[in-house]
Design an enzyme around this catalytic site. Structure first.
Site, short mmCIF file in Angstrom:
data_model
loop_
_atom_site.label_atom_id
_atom_site.label_comp_id
_atom_site.label_asym_id
_atom_site.label_seq_id
_atom_site.Cartn_x
_atom_site.Cartn_y
_atom_site.Cartn_z
N ASP A 217 0.87 -1.18 0.00
CA ASP A 217 0.00 0.00 0.00
C ASP A 217 0.91 1.23 0.00
OD1 ASP A 217 -1.76 2.04 0.47
OD2 ASP A 217 -2.62 1.21 2.30
N HIS B 25 -12.79 8.61 -9.51
CA HIS B 25 -12.68 8.40 -8.06
C HIS B 25 -11.91 9.57 -7.47
CE1 HIS B 25 -12.69 6.45 -4.27
NE2 HIS B 25 -11.49 5.91 -4.33
N ASP C 280 -10.45 -3.51 -1.55
CA ASP C 280 -9.33 -2.58 -1.43
C ASP C 280 -8.42 -3.09 -0.30
OD1 ASP C 280 -7.77 -0.34 -1.82
OD2 ASP C 280 -9.26 1.09 -1.07
N ASP D 141 -17.61 3.96 -0.71
CA ASP D 141 -16.35 3.66 -0.05
C ASP D 141 -16.61 3.32 1.42
OD1 ASP D 141 -13.55 3.55 0.46
OD2 ASP D 141 -13.18 5.06 -1.08
N ARG E 180 -7.42 -4.19 -5.67
CA ARG E 180 -6.21 -3.38 -5.79
C ARG E 180 -4.96 -4.26 -5.84
NH1 ARG E 180 -4.82 1.44 -1.61
NH2 ARG E 180 -4.20 -0.30 -0.29
N ASP F 86 -3.80 4.54 -5.83
CA ASP F 86 -3.98 5.92 -5.36
C ASP F 86 -3.08 6.89 -6.13
OD1 ASP F 86 -5.73 4.81 -3.63
OD2 ASP F 86 -4.47 4.97 -1.86
#
Length: 903
Positions: free
Chosen positions: A257, A649, A516, A403, A575, A591
């Protein structure tokens, strides 16, 4: 959404200190310290055993006398598999399960053998593998050409599992002679140095990795003669053509991440597909390194750094040095299990890889439409308002997304009781408009004894364990969280059952799922992920890390299929991913930021994923972090409309950016981009079907279609969707037609098209037929029975061909031959529709309302002949200045045979 969302806005950039370099990753540093040279490994030919499908023989490391077992297989479709493991490991080493859909072995035969090695046939007489004994190496040959060599640089390494030696000084040592003490101290010092080297324990920042199994890294080098261009090994925010790594870190594959990632570097990102493609004008090959542990990939080249002038000088001087690329794979644990795909064409390599790991899942047609998302739509009223805004501004969409804030305190499978008090009412409102919703379900589970999901997982002992045997807990969005062990089939089965309508309260058939944070993200863990010494049954997390997201998406997709009794196709976005993730849904590039360079990088990132099987790829339109300028937002919509997964998004802290919030002119530009997506849905859907059936990428680099044209090999700011091109600015030998103006451009010239804010440079290839639907409605489902327009772009030979695929758009009934698949072709002044699947049964009310022929001549008359023998004259218009012929109201059903004759 990444860990650092909560950071101060002024620090919106990746903190590289959170993530390891090769020097900080002990096994990478150790392995990289080995330099090319003579390999200590030799093959013990007297141990060779050969069956009809497999060769085995032992290798020995002459330095430490450890024996390895080599297994060699020939697989159907021009694939060679090489496995290397310890002959007698102290305990089993991890071998990746569940990724391969089949292992189709085929005949292997011995051609010759002597004391220096053996030669095996790879099917055709000209293709063979040579096993050299001392030092051990493998060469794959075709005729006199070496296609690929393994261990030719002597970098095979295999850290055998071993017992840890006692590093404590004997307490009786005080009574011993001084020399013994000194000797012991020296030994202890040596062991300490080894520990410091990270073999038995490793520390990164404040985190310690206990490494109970000690060092277990593996490494192997591959040499690719004649190759200067290699691609793949996503996910990295880098160019399509991979760079050499001699002067920096290797490319890293370790699902992480990474908060607002930097561009143009080899840092690891959210997913890892250990597949590399190599290409030159003669051949395409592939390497699939089946290992789920942390992996680093080094690339070097003998032509890297040479200027064009330098290469010309070589040519003039008659330099005979063949270009060569050398690749080295290094993994922390597991075994060497590598599939060598020998092509020879790009499409062959795609088929070979698909035969191993499967093809892109076939999504519901609606999922190919436009998706509207942000973190977060506040409540049901907000959802209703945004939904109405699309209707008010005449912009189609198919899915609206929720979300993490939609849940009851970040407890997944729940709804906030105040903001989303009546979710079925909300979903029914969307269903009434033939629209759908996606809600997030992350794999970290809030530790809360009042939460049903947590209690079930704990009671069934489904959580990953820490090294001491307790449930592993880390910090994520809910606070303290447990992490279900998705490597367990029984855990995945239970997770899938939670999507049943009577388990997931408030869910309906138009609710789909987004996974996610499934790297997994652990805010307080090393590198924002899980400790490597966490335990999954018999294995450590270090062995399985890159598989975690793959398993989460697998279980979720299974849940969506099962809730409908196996009838409905799922849609799941993930993701994190691995090889084989294409079988379970879509991925996105994570992201990103509202910056022009992030828009640009979305193209090579998705192209790289397509090359390794994952076609359903897109980037957050507009950029997740920060706020885009109006021009950037418009341009991103115009680009996103031509990428396979099309979703806007935005971050929680960014201003709202629904398409109508930037003034009427920009609303019109965005509307036009989205509407172009919807007019082309028949073509997109057909491309997904083709990818699902064949494994070919949907969004593809130019070199895939022009494999002998070196000018295309490094291009990554333009691409093809089947026969349609986005941003063609190069010399490719083809006729192209601007899809908006019908302007004809002859190939083999650089096209520099003046681009205004309202134009999207997209071209249809001469020789192709593309179906469109010009009646755009509020969602794709509303357009199901609408008529088609065919765009026929003639090549210089005045021929063209294409396809039309139609099914119900959402079930698995196409597997029962319930579909229409037709070939459309134009030759000898006749356009025909022919059934490609005579054994399939499906009917449609859709018909053809218009046929537009580009590059045409004016006919004197146009005659339509239908399957029942009926003939009729068609009305037409001809634009002589553009050579465009338009046939009006031919009105034949899209599922029937017919032909149109121009006279």
């Amino acid at each position: 959404m990444g860990f650092a969302h909560t950071f101060d806005h002024g620090t919106w950039a990746v903190d590289k200190g959170n993530f390891k370099t090769c020097d900080q990753s002990a096994f990478c540093k150790r392995q990289r310290a080995l330099k090319p040279g003579e390999s200590p490994y030799r093959a013990l030919l007297e141990t060779m055993e050969l069956t009809s499908t497999r060769l085995t023989l032992q290798l020995i490391n002459d330095n430490n006398k450890v024996h390895l077992l080599l297994e060699l297989y020939r697989l159907q479709g021009n694939i060679t598999r090489v496995k290397i493991n310890e002959l007698k490991p102290l305990k089993p080493r991890y071998e990746v399960p569940d990724v391969l859909i089949r292992e189709p072995s085929t005949d292997l035969s011995l051609l010759s053998q002597d004391e220096n090695g053996v030669v095996l046939s790879l099917g055709s007489e000209s293709q063979r593998v040579i096993v050299s004994a001392r030092p051990f190496r493998l060469d794959i040959m075709e005729g006199r050409d070496v296609l690929m060599s393994l261990n030719s640089r002597g970098l095979l390494a295999f850290e055998q599992l071993r017992m840890r030696k006692d590093t404590q000084v004997d307490p009786e040592g005080e009574k011993k002679e001084e020399a013994d003490l000194a000797n012991q101290a020296e030994k202890a010092k040596e062991e300490e140095e080894k520990v410091e080297d990270g073999m038995w324990e490793e520390t990164f920042k404040s985190h310690s990795d206990s490494k109970p199994n000690g060092p277990s890294a593996i490494s192997l080098d591959f040499s690719l003669p004649g190759v200067e261009h290699v691609y793949g090994i996503p996910e990295h925010a880098d160019t399509l053509r991979l760079k050499t790594t001699d002067n920096g870190d290797p490319y890293r594959l370790y699902n992480l991440d990474v908060f607002q990632y930097e561009l143009y570097n080899p840092m690891a990102l959210y997913g890892a597909v250990p597949v590399m493609l190599a290409h030159n004008a003669q051949r395409t090959t592939g390497i699939f390194w089946l290992n789920a542990a942390e992996t680093w990939v080094d690339i070097s080249s003998n032509t890297a750094g040479k200027t064009v002038f330098g290469k010309m000088l070589d040519y003039v001087q008659g330099s005979s040095e063949t270009p060569q690329t050398d690749v080295r794979w290094i993994s922390e644990s597991g075994i060497i299990d590598v599939f060598i795909m020998l092509g020879p064409t790009p499409k062959d390599v795609f088929s070979q890889y698909a035969s191993l790991t499967g093809t892109q899942s076939f999504p519901p047609e609606a999922a190919v439409g436009y998706h509207q998302c942000r973190w977060n739509y506040n409540d049901q009223e907000d959802v209703t308002s945004v939904d109405a805004g699309f209707d008010e501004h005449n912009i189609p969409y198919d899915y609206i997304w929720l979300d993490i804030e939609h849940t009851d305190g970040k407890r997944y499978f729940t709804w906030d009781p105040h903001k989303f008090a009546t979710p079925k009412e909300m979903l029914q409102g969307l269903m009434d408009k033939k629209r759908k919703m996606v809600a997030i379900v992350d794999p970290h589970i809030k530790v809360d004894s009042n939460y049903k999901i947590h209690n079930e997982i704990r009671n069934r002992a489904f959580y990953i364990k820490n090294k001491d045997g307790g449930d592993y807990e880390g910090w994520c969005w809910p606070g303290s969280a447990g992490y279900p062990d998705f490597t367990r089939a029984d855990m995945r089965d239970w997770w899938a059952s939670m999507f049943a309508y009577d388990q997931y309260e408030g869910s309906m058939e138009n609710l789909y799922t987004w996974n996610d944070m499934n790297e997994p993200s652990v805010f307080n863990g090393p590198e924002v992920t899980m400790h490597k010494d966490a335990v999954h049954g018999a294995w450590e997390h270090r062995d399985v890390h890159n598989l975690y997201g793959f398993y989460v998406q697998m279980a979720t997709a299974q849940g969506l299929i099962r809730r409908s009794g196996g009838v409905e196709r799922p849609f799941v976005l993930t993701r994190a991913f691995f090889a084989g993730s294409q079988r379970y849904g879509a991925v996105w590039t994570g992201d990103n930021a509202a910056e022009w360079d992030h828009l640009k990088i979305s193209i090579p990132m998705c192209l790289s994923l397509g090359l390794v099987g994952i076609s359903f790829c897109g980037a957050d339109v507009g950029g997740f972090f920060k706020s885009p300028s109006t021009e950037l937002l418009v341009r991103w919509y115009q680009t996103g409309a031509y990428q396979p997964f099309f979703r806007a998004h935005a971050h929680l802290d960014t201003p709202r950016r629904e398409p109508w919030l930037f003034g009427p002119e920009n609303t019109a530009l965005i509307r036009e981009a989205v509407r172009q997506r919807y007019t082309l849905l028949p073509y997109w859907y057909q491309q997904f079907y083709h990818s699902h059936r064949t494994g070919q990428p949907i969004m593809r680099p130019l070199w895939v279609e022009y494999p002998q044209d070196p000018a295309t090999f490094a291009l990554d700011d333009e691409f093809l969707i089947g026969k349609m091109a986005k941003l063609i600015l190069t010399c490719v030998p083809q006729v192209w037609f601007d899809v908006h103006t019908f302007q004809k451009h002859n190939g083999a010239q650089n096209l520099y098209i003046p681009v205004t804010i309202s134009s999207i440079p997209v071209f249809q290839r001469g020789g192709s037929i593309i179906p469109r639907k010009s009646r755009v409605r509020r969602s794709s489902t509303c357009m199901m029975q609408d008529p088609y327009t065919l765009y026929v772009a003639l090549n210089p030979q005045r021929t063209a061909e294409g396809e039309l695929y139609i099914d119900d758009g959402h079930t698995f009934n196409y597997e029962k031959k319930e579909f229409i698949h037709r070939k459309l072709f134009f030759a000898n002044n006749m356009l025909s529709s022919e059934n490609l699947a005579p054994d399939a049964q499906f009917s449609t009310r859709s018909w053809f309302e218009r046929i537009v022929i580009l590059g045409a001549s004016k006919p004197s008359k146009v005659t339509l002949k239908t399957a029942d023998g009926q003939e009729s004259q068609l009305e037409f218009d001809f634009d002589a200045s553009m050579s465009v012929l338009t046939l009006r109201k031919p009105s034949m059903n899209a599922g029937l045979d017919w032909n149109v004759m121009l006279q």
